[in-house]
Design a protein around this motif. Structure first.
Motif, PDB file in Angstrom:
ATOM      1  N   VAL A   2      33.507   7.443  41.840  1.00 42.63           N
ATOM      2  CA  VAL A   2      34.183   6.508  40.985  1.00 42.63           C
ATOM      3  C   VAL A   2      32.987   5.703  40.418  1.00 42.63           C
ATOM      4  CG1 VAL A   2      35.570   4.128  40.624  1.00 42.63           C
ATOM      5  CG2 VAL A   2      36.289   5.952  42.283  1.00 42.63           C
ATOM      6  N   GLN A   3      33.088   5.623  38.963  1.00 42.80           N
ATOM      7  CA  GLN A   3      31.924   5.048  38.278  1.00 42.80           C
ATOM      8  C   GLN A   3      32.364   4.669  36.855  1.00 42.80           C
ATOM      9  OE1 GLN A   3      28.792   7.831  37.670  1.00 42.80           O
ATOM     10  NE2 GLN A   3      30.005   9.654  36.905  1.00 42.80           N
ATOM     11  N   CYS A  22      32.621   2.406  27.153  1.00 39.41           N
ATOM     12  CA  CYS A  22      32.603   2.550  28.652  1.00 39.41           C
ATOM     13  C   CYS A  22      33.574   3.177  29.178  1.00 39.41           C
ATOM     14  CB  CYS A  22      32.423   1.084  29.183  1.00 39.41           C
ATOM     15  SG  CYS A  22      32.640   1.036  31.160  1.00 39.41           S
ATOM     16  N   ALA A  23      33.536   4.123  29.946  1.00 37.55           N
ATOM     17  CA  ALA A  23      34.651   4.967  30.554  1.00 37.55           C
ATOM     18  C   ALA A  23      34.562   5.052  32.156  1.00 37.55           C
ATOM     19  CB  ALA A  23      34.399   6.529  30.316  1.00 37.55           C
ATOM     20  N   ALA A  24      35.866   4.731  32.516  1.00 40.35           N
ATOM     21  CA  ALA A  24      35.918   4.755  34.146  1.00 40.35           C
ATOM     22  C   ALA A  24      36.516   6.270  34.535  1.00 40.35           C
ATOM     23  CB  ALA A  24      37.037   3.764  34.318  1.00 40.35           C
ATOM     24  N   SER A  25      35.785   6.631  35.554  1.00 42.15           N
ATOM     25  CA  SER A  25      35.988   7.944  36.013  1.00 42.15           C
ATOM     26  C   SER A  25      36.335   8.067  37.520  1.00 42.15           C
ATOM     27  CB  SER A  25      35.000   9.045  35.242  1.00 42.15           C
ATOM     28  OG  SER A  25      33.759   8.682  36.053  1.00 42.15           O
ATOM     29  N   GLY A  26      36.898   9.096  37.970  1.00 45.73           N
ATOM     30  CA  GLY A  26      36.997   9.350  39.359  1.00 45.73           C
ATOM     31  C   GLY A  26      38.537   9.007  39.868  1.00 45.73           C
ATOM     32  N   ASP A  27      38.597   8.904  41.191  1.00 42.19           N
ATOM     33  CA  ASP A  27      40.121   8.818  41.694  1.00 42.19           C
ATOM     34  C   ASP A  27      40.381   7.466  41.685  1.00 42.19           C
ATOM     35  OD1 ASP A  27      41.518   9.767  44.839  1.00 42.19           O
ATOM     36  OD2 ASP A  27      42.225   9.340  42.878  1.00 42.19           O
ATOM     37  N   ILE A  28      40.779   6.945  40.373  1.00 43.96           N
ATOM     38  CA  ILE A  28      41.307   5.693  40.346  1.00 43.96           C
ATOM     39  C   ILE A  28      42.783   5.506  40.118  1.00 43.96           C
ATOM     40  CG2 ILE A  28      41.214   3.636  38.755  1.00 43.96           C
ATOM     41  CD1 ILE A  28      38.546   5.014  37.708  1.00 43.96           C
ATOM     42  N   PHE A  29      43.335   4.554  41.070  1.00 38.99           N
ATOM     43  CA  PHE A  29      44.773   4.324  40.750  1.00 38.99           C
ATOM     44  C   PHE A  29      45.218   3.604  39.692  1.00 38.99           C
ATOM     45  CE2 PHE A  29      49.205   4.369  42.224  1.00 38.99           C
ATOM     46  CZ  PHE A  29      49.538   3.162  42.106  1.00 38.99           C
ATOM     47  N   ARG A  30      44.183   2.514  39.178  1.00 41.95           N
ATOM     48  CA  ARG A  30      44.785   1.870  38.133  1.00 41.95           C
ATOM     49  C   ARG A  30      43.583   1.005  37.800  1.00 41.95           C
ATOM     50  NH1 ARG A  30      48.591  -1.194  40.309  1.00 41.95           N
ATOM     51  NH2 ARG A  30      47.500  -3.122  40.418  1.00 41.95           N
ATOM     52  N   VAL A  31      43.631   0.673  36.568  1.00 46.70           N
ATOM     53  CA  VAL A  31      42.249  -0.017  35.865  1.00 46.70           C
ATOM     54  C   VAL A  31      42.932  -1.296  35.359  1.00 46.70           C
ATOM     55  CG1 VAL A  31      40.256  -0.282  34.262  1.00 46.70           C
ATOM     56  CG2 VAL A  31      41.176   2.058  35.057  1.00 46.70           C
ATOM     57  N   ILE A 101      41.549   1.330  43.776  1.00 49.45           N
ATOM     58  CA  ILE A 101      41.343   2.349  44.499  1.00 49.45           C
ATOM     59  C   ILE A 101      41.976   2.529  45.981  1.00 49.45           C
ATOM     60  CG2 ILE A 101      39.430   3.873  45.376  1.00 49.45           C
ATOM     61  CD1 ILE A 101      37.510   2.695  43.059  1.00 49.45           C
ATOM     62  N   PHE A 102      42.383   3.760  46.161  1.00 47.49           N
ATOM     63  CA  PHE A 102      43.233   3.828  47.489  1.00 47.49           C
ATOM     64  C   PHE A 102      42.214   4.621  48.591  1.00 47.49           C
ATOM     65  CE2 PHE A 102      47.553   2.729  47.997  1.00 47.49           C
ATOM     66  CZ  PHE A 102      47.721   2.315  46.731  1.00 47.49           C
ATOM     67  N   ARG A 103      41.747   4.112  49.573  1.00 45.84           N
ATOM     68  CA  ARG A 103      40.800   4.626  50.529  1.00 45.84           C
ATOM     69  C   ARG A 103      41.869   4.949  51.916  1.00 45.84           C
ATOM     70  NH1 ARG A 103      35.392   1.295  48.990  1.00 45.84           N
ATOM     71  NH2 ARG A 103      34.870   2.561  47.285  1.00 45.84           N
ATOM     72  N   GLY A 104      42.230   5.893  52.155  1.00 45.32           N
ATOM     73  CA  GLY A 104      43.311   6.033  53.213  1.00 45.32           C
ATOM     74  C   GLY A 104      44.704   5.653  52.831  1.00 45.32           C
ATOM     75  N   TYR A 105      45.213   4.920  53.390  1.00 47.64           N
ATOM     76  CA  TYR A 105      46.431   4.265  53.117  1.00 47.64           C
ATOM     77  C   TYR A 105      46.172   2.994  52.273  1.00 47.64           C
ATOM     78  CZ  TYR A 105      48.635   8.061  55.594  1.00 47.64           C
ATOM     79  OH  TYR A 105      48.856   9.272  56.025  1.00 47.64           O
ATOM     80  N   GLY A 107      45.101   0.415  49.370  1.00 52.56           N
ATOM     81  CA  GLY A 107      44.686   0.354  47.945  1.00 52.56           C
ATOM     82  C   GLY A 107      44.566  -1.019  47.771  1.00 52.56           C
ATOM     83  N   ARG A 108      43.247  -1.309  47.042  1.00 46.98           N
ATOM     84  CA  ARG A 108      42.866  -2.839  46.644  1.00 46.98           C
ATOM     85  C   ARG A 108      41.887  -2.602  45.411  1.00 46.98           C
ATOM     86  NH1 ARG A 108      38.178  -5.191  47.916  1.00 46.98           N
ATOM     87  NH2 ARG A 108      36.636  -4.189  49.788  1.00 46.98           N
ATOM     88  N   GLU A 109      41.633  -3.688  44.819  1.00 47.53           N
ATOM     89  CA  GLU A 109      40.959  -3.581  43.678  1.00 47.53           C
ATOM     90  C   GLU A 109      39.454  -3.848  44.133  1.00 47.53           C
ATOM     91  OE1 GLU A 109      41.908  -6.062  39.932  1.00 47.53           O
ATOM     92  OE2 GLU A 109      40.116  -7.256  40.402  1.00 47.53           O
ATOM     93  N   TYR A 110      38.423  -3.211  43.541  1.00 52.22           N
ATOM     94  CA  TYR A 110      37.092  -3.180  43.601  1.00 52.22           C
ATOM     95  C   TYR A 110      36.713  -3.674  42.275  1.00 52.22           C
ATOM     96  CZ  TYR A 110      37.855  -0.728  48.141  1.00 52.22           C
ATOM     97  OH  TYR A 110      38.313  -0.497  49.248  1.00 52.22           O
ATOM     98  N   ASP A 111      35.238  -4.112  42.463  1.00 51.90           N
ATOM     99  CA  ASP A 111      34.783  -4.593  41.205  1.00 51.90           C
ATOM    100  C   ASP A 111      33.627  -3.717  41.012  1.00 51.90           C
ATOM    101  OD1 ASP A 111      32.436  -7.512  40.138  1.00 51.90           O
ATOM    102  OD2 ASP A 111      34.153  -6.544  38.945  1.00 51.90           O
ATOM    103  N   TYR A 112      33.549  -3.077  39.790  1.00 51.36           N
ATOM    104  CA  TYR A 112      32.645  -2.115  39.506  1.00 51.36           C
ATOM    105  C   TYR A 112      31.876  -2.529  38.466  1.00 51.36           C
ATOM    106  CZ  TYR A 112      33.905   1.444  42.782  1.00 51.36           C
ATOM    107  OH  TYR A 112      33.910   2.453  43.757  1.00 51.36           O
ATOM    108  N   TRP A 113      30.235  -2.090  38.175  1.00 55.05           N
ATOM    109  CA  TRP A 113      29.701  -2.341  37.039  1.00 55.05           C
ATOM    110  C   TRP A 113      29.138  -0.825  36.611  1.00 55.05           C
ATOM    111  CZ3 TRP A 113      28.791  -6.889  34.872  1.00 55.05           C
ATOM    112  CH2 TRP A 113      29.035  -8.256  35.600  1.00 55.05           C
TER     113      TRP A 113
END
Length: 123
Positions: A2-3, A22-31, A101-105, A107-113
């Motif tokens: 994810v980046q 700016c493009a978000a890519s990777g295994d993202i559930f929701r932005v 992002i889901f990690r296993g079961y 899912g929560r929000e992560y802050d990305y730069w």
């Protein structure tokens, strides 16, 4: 992986325009919310503009009526149209996003730069 990847920076004369993307890519559930920050040499990072997942926008006073933030929900991208640029707009511009992002079961929000893109306004 994810980046966030920014593009569109460069050198422009005072009064000119630039468009950052700016493009978000990777295994993202929701932005969720997306935003642009900037940091000039010797100064703290500051918020430039933000846009929620529903499209509500906010701008710093120093860019009102000059910059416009927008997003593409399909492509998970956010853009910043910068007009009437001034030398004091010179800075490293960073994209920021809340990514669910889901990690296993779980899912929560992560802050990305993003890595930052340089904008230089000079004659």
């Amino acid at each position: 992986q994810v980046q966030l990847v920014e593009s569109g920076g460069g050198l422009v004369q005072p009064g000119g325009s630039l468009r950052l993307s700016c493009a978000a890519s990777g295994d993202i559930f929701r932005v969720n919310d997306m935003a642009w920050y900037r940091q000039a040499p010797g100064k703290e990072r500051e918020l430039v503009a933000s846009i929620t997942d529903r499209g509500s926008t906010k701008y710093a006073d120093f860019v009102k009526n000059r910059f416009m933030i927008s997003r593409d929900y399909v492509g998970n991208t956010v853009s910043l149209q910068m007009n009437s640029l001034k030398p004091e707009d010179t800075a490293l511009y960073y994209c920021n996003a809340g990514l669910v992002i889901f990690r296993g079961y779980e899912g929560r929000e992560y802050d990305y730069w993003g890595q930052g893109t340089q904008v230089t306004v000079s004659s």
